[in-house]
Design a protein around this motif. Structure first.
Motif, PDB file in Angstrom:
ATOM      1  N   ARG A  19      67.768  28.342 -21.755  1.00  0.00           N
ATOM      2  CA  ARG A  19      68.772  29.338 -21.394  1.00  0.00           C
ATOM      3  C   ARG A  19      69.887  28.666 -20.620  1.00  0.00           C
ATOM      4  O   ARG A  19      69.631  27.847 -19.748  1.00  0.00           O
ATOM      5  N   SER A  20      71.124  29.054 -20.933  1.00  0.00           N
ATOM      6  CA  SER A  20      72.258  28.527 -20.177  1.00  0.00           C
ATOM      7  C   SER A  20      73.474  29.400 -20.404  1.00  0.00           C
ATOM      8  O   SER A  20      73.546  30.138 -21.389  1.00  0.00           O
ATOM      9  N   HIS A  21      74.436  29.310 -19.502  1.00  0.00           N
ATOM     10  CA  HIS A  21      75.722  29.957 -19.728  1.00  0.00           C
ATOM     11  C   HIS A  21      76.602  29.082 -20.615  1.00  0.00           C
ATOM     12  O   HIS A  21      77.620  29.537 -21.121  1.00  0.00           O
ATOM     13  N   ASP A  22      76.215  27.832 -20.766  1.00  0.00           N
ATOM     14  CA  ASP A  22      77.059  26.827 -21.412  1.00  0.00           C
ATOM     15  C   ASP A  22      76.513  26.498 -22.804  1.00  0.00           C
ATOM     16  O   ASP A  22      75.458  25.904 -22.935  1.00  0.00           O
ATOM     17  N   GLU A  23      77.260  26.895 -23.829  1.00  0.00           N
ATOM     18  CA  GLU A  23      76.792  26.660 -25.199  1.00  0.00           C
ATOM     19  C   GLU A  23      76.596  25.178 -25.486  1.00  0.00           C
ATOM     20  O   GLU A  23      75.675  24.784 -26.193  1.00  0.00           O
ATOM     21  N   LYS A  24      77.496  24.364 -24.955  1.00  0.00           N
ATOM     22  CA  LYS A  24      77.379  22.918 -25.190  1.00  0.00           C
ATOM     23  C   LYS A  24      76.065  22.391 -24.642  1.00  0.00           C
ATOM     24  O   LYS A  24      75.424  21.535 -25.240  1.00  0.00           O
ATOM     25  N   GLU A  25      75.715  22.890 -23.467  1.00  0.00           N
ATOM     26  CA  GLU A  25      74.478  22.454 -22.843  1.00  0.00           C
ATOM     27  C   GLU A  25      73.284  22.900 -23.692  1.00  0.00           C
ATOM     28  O   GLU A  25      72.343  22.129 -23.912  1.00  0.00           O
ATOM     29  N   LEU A  26      73.325  24.134 -24.159  1.00  0.00           N
ATOM     30  CA  LEU A  26      72.244  24.641 -25.021  1.00  0.00           C
ATOM     31  C   LEU A  26      72.064  23.728 -26.231  1.00  0.00           C
ATOM     32  O   LEU A  26      70.942  23.362 -26.584  1.00  0.00           O
ATOM     33  N   ILE A  27      73.174  23.383 -26.857  1.00  0.00           N
ATOM     34  CA  ILE A  27      73.114  22.582 -28.072  1.00  0.00           C
ATOM     35  C   ILE A  27      72.588  21.184 -27.766  1.00  0.00           C
ATOM     36  O   ILE A  27      71.747  20.643 -28.485  1.00  0.00           O
ATOM     37  N   GLU A  28      73.065  20.602 -26.672  1.00  0.00           N
ATOM     38  CA  GLU A  28      72.595  19.270 -26.289  1.00  0.00           C
ATOM     39  C   GLU A  28      71.089  19.262 -26.046  1.00  0.00           C
ATOM     40  O   GLU A  28      70.371  18.381 -26.521  1.00  0.00           O
ATOM     41  N   ILE A  29      70.636  20.237 -25.288  1.00  0.00           N
ATOM     42  CA  ILE A  29      69.205  20.302 -24.975  1.00  0.00           C
ATOM     43  C   ILE A  29      68.403  20.593 -26.233  1.00  0.00           C
ATOM     44  O   ILE A  29      67.340  20.014 -26.455  1.00  0.00           O
ATOM     45  N   GLY A  30      68.941  21.476 -27.076  1.00  0.00           N
ATOM     46  CA  GLY A  30      68.267  21.790 -28.335  1.00  0.00           C
ATOM     47  C   GLY A  30      68.150  20.572 -29.242  1.00  0.00           C
ATOM     48  O   GLY A  30      67.102  20.340 -29.854  1.00  0.00           O
ATOM     49  N   LEU A  31      69.210  19.791 -29.329  1.00  0.00           N
ATOM     50  CA  LEU A  31      69.177  18.589 -30.161  1.00  0.00           C
ATOM     51  C   LEU A  31      68.140  17.602 -29.634  1.00  0.00           C
ATOM     52  O   LEU A  31      67.399  16.986 -30.397  1.00  0.00           O
ATOM     53  N   GLU A  32      68.106  17.454 -28.325  1.00  0.00           N
ATOM     54  CA  GLU A  32      67.143  16.544 -27.720  1.00  0.00           C
ATOM     55  C   GLU A  32      65.713  17.009 -27.977  1.00  0.00           C
ATOM     56  O   GLU A  32      64.832  16.212 -28.278  1.00  0.00           O
TER      57      GLU A  32
END
Ligand SMILES: [Zn+2]
Length: 55
Positions: A19-32
């Motif tokens: 969960r995050s307010h930041d889509e970029k962060e979500l995507i980065e964590i998801g990719l990892e």
């Protein structure tokens, strides 16, 4: 871009969620996460964008 809380959920069998307010962060964590736990599944940024939901 809104500031609402968003989430990406992995397969229920996996149980991973971020969960995050930041889509970029979500995507980065998801990719990892996909790299570490789902090597056999090729996921790109666009796939993950499509998985973002309101949390
Ligand atoms: Zn997973």
């Amino acid at each position: 871009m809104t500031n609402e809380l968003k989430k990406i959920e992995c397969d229920p069998m996996c149980g991973f969620m971020v969960r995050s307010h930041d889509e970029k962060e979500l995507i980065e964590i998801g990719l990892e996460h996909a790299k570490k736990f789902h090597k056999e599944i090729k996921v790109n940024e666009n796939d993950l964008k499509g998985m973002i939901k309101a949390a």
